[in-house]
Design a protein around this motif. Sequence first.
Motif, PDB file in Angstrom:
ATOM      1  N   ASN A 317      45.769  42.854  55.544  1.00  0.00           N
ATOM      2  CA  ASN A 317      44.419  43.011  54.582  1.00  0.00           C
ATOM      3  C   ASN A 317      45.769  43.304  52.777  1.00  0.00           C
ATOM      4  N   ALA A 318      45.313  42.431  51.946  1.00  0.00           N
ATOM      5  CA  ALA A 318      45.492  42.923  51.080  1.00  0.00           C
ATOM      6  C   ALA A 318      44.602  42.833  49.940  1.00  0.00           C
ATOM      7  N   PHE A 319      44.744  43.451  48.411  1.00  0.00           N
ATOM      8  CA  PHE A 319      44.163  44.011  47.730  1.00  0.00           C
ATOM      9  C   PHE A 319      44.917  43.419  46.240  1.00  0.00           C
ATOM     10  N   THR A 320      44.386  43.304  45.424  1.00  0.00           N
ATOM     11  CA  THR A 320      45.369  42.997  44.037  1.00  0.00           C
ATOM     12  C   THR A 320      43.875  43.715  43.287  1.00  0.00           C
ATOM     13  N   TYR A 321      44.465  44.346  41.688  1.00  0.00           N
ATOM     14  CA  TYR A 321      43.239  44.503  40.184  1.00  0.00           C
ATOM     15  C   TYR A 321      43.780  44.497  39.567  1.00  0.00           C
ATOM     16  N   PHE A 322      42.988  43.601  38.722  1.00  0.00           N
ATOM     17  CA  PHE A 322      43.559  43.030  37.437  1.00  0.00           C
ATOM     18  C   PHE A 322      42.864  43.853  36.080  1.00  0.00           C
ATOM     19  N   ASN A 323      43.319  45.139  35.184  1.00  0.00           N
ATOM     20  CA  ASN A 323      42.687  45.656  34.460  1.00  0.00           C
ATOM     21  C   ASN A 323      43.179  44.728  33.077  1.00  0.00           C
ATOM     22  N   TRP A 324      42.141  43.962  32.614  1.00  0.00           N
ATOM     23  CA  TRP A 324      42.351  43.343  31.313  1.00  0.00           C
ATOM     24  C   TRP A 324      42.689  43.610  30.137  1.00  0.00           C
ATOM     25  N   PRO A 325      42.270  45.359  29.591  1.00  0.00           N
ATOM     26  CA  PRO A 325      42.872  45.504  28.147  1.00  0.00           C
ATOM     27  C   PRO A 325      43.777  45.687  28.114  1.00  0.00           C
ATOM     28  N   THR A 330      47.549  45.941  40.023  1.00  0.00           N
ATOM     29  CA  THR A 330      47.790  46.626  41.167  1.00  0.00           C
ATOM     30  C   THR A 330      48.247  45.874  42.201  1.00  0.00           C
ATOM     31  N   TYR A 331      48.960  46.232  43.720  1.00  0.00           N
ATOM     32  CA  TYR A 331      48.888  45.128  43.798  1.00  0.00           C
ATOM     33  C   TYR A 331      49.260  46.337  45.500  1.00  0.00           C
ATOM     34  N   PHE A 332      48.569  45.552  46.979  1.00  0.00           N
ATOM     35  CA  PHE A 332      48.429  46.717  47.962  1.00  0.00           C
ATOM     36  C   PHE A 332      48.309  45.633  49.102  1.00  0.00           C
ATOM     37  N   LEU A 333      49.538  46.125  50.056  1.00  0.00           N
ATOM     38  CA  LEU A 333      49.376  45.206  51.023  1.00  0.00           C
ATOM     39  C   LEU A 333      49.668  46.132  52.215  1.00  0.00           C
TER      40      LEU A 333
END
Length: 380
Positions: A317-325, A330-333
């Motif tokens: 599983n891989a997750f990534t989040y991008f905060n535009w402001p 954020t990365y998670f594997l």
Amino acid sequence: MKKRITYCTIGMLFIFCSVFGQKSTSLEFKGQISAVGNYSPDNELDVFTGIRYIPELRYTIPVDSTKLIDFEAAANISGSSFIRPFDSATTDGTLRPYRLWARYSGRQFEIRAGLQKIDFGSATLLRPLQWFNEIDPRDPLQLTNGVYGLLGRYYFLNNANIWLWGLWRNEKRRGFDVVNTYQIQPEFGGRIQHPTPRGEIALSYHHRTADSRDLTSVPSIEQIPENRIGLDGKWDIKIGLWFEASYIHKSKDVGDLTNQALLNVGTDYTFGVGNGLNVVLEHLFTSFDRQAFEFKNTAHITALSLSYPFGLWDNLNAFTYFNWPTKEFTYFLNFQHQFKKITGYIMASYNPKNQQGIQQNELVNQFAGPGIRIMAVYNY
């Protein structure tokens, strides 16, 4: 007061056991033991170790062929330490109730009272309707504290359903709460969920009394009546599509926290690559304003989740989040392997200092900066 609720639930257990003792009852005991080690070099105490034990007892009493009474009691027993090798260390331990409820249910209804998990909504990663729990999508165990309350649900034959709940003595923040709950005042609300062609849609409402006295940036007010309205829907049209929205209004002026609006739109699809690559994409819009729907203080977060099974025993599983402001990622594997009796996890992550908009809870530590984590879980 929570002790009184606990004693009442245990008392109900003994009463029902004596009344229905002649029925064909069943007693089930199971549990989960997890051990974790984490290294995050950007933190002052860069090594974290922890162990958690969640024993669970379930007792079931059939009333007749369609109705039953059951009870669940689970504890959260944990110990942890933060270490800077050969220099300093801190340790901590807790023993708390994790679940403690009694339920009366039939084919189309259930009534559940006590410390329980309440969860609903259509979103997966960024959840405006996460009103009563604090599940972190990066946590493979999906741990969350419960809430004390009474929940009733009725299921119609066409798959529509109605929820009604009342909560009491739950002061902690949950989900996207920015203000604590004034625990002496009860909370209450409900939800109506109805099927649609190839999906479903739901309307939710909740009322609570907030307490802003622990915040320094807004007026300090002990009791702030607050109303929430939520709307969500989900459809399967070859790809999964959903939305989830929440509007929160406080009846007293607490500056930019007086009105809060959140909207999530998402989609998922499993591509025919190898064993099947599942992709989930969500975008969250948030706004905090003194006046309703001003949209002056807004933020956007985009989340992407990938999941690929290598076989029956291995999954990535891989997750990534991008905060535009803030322009921060954020990365998670997470690689998972199922042994004969133990599930093993190897996780790598990178978290910015401010993980705004991403669900976190006190049961799962997410450290700033890069990190690597190893976890072993035994379920019995």
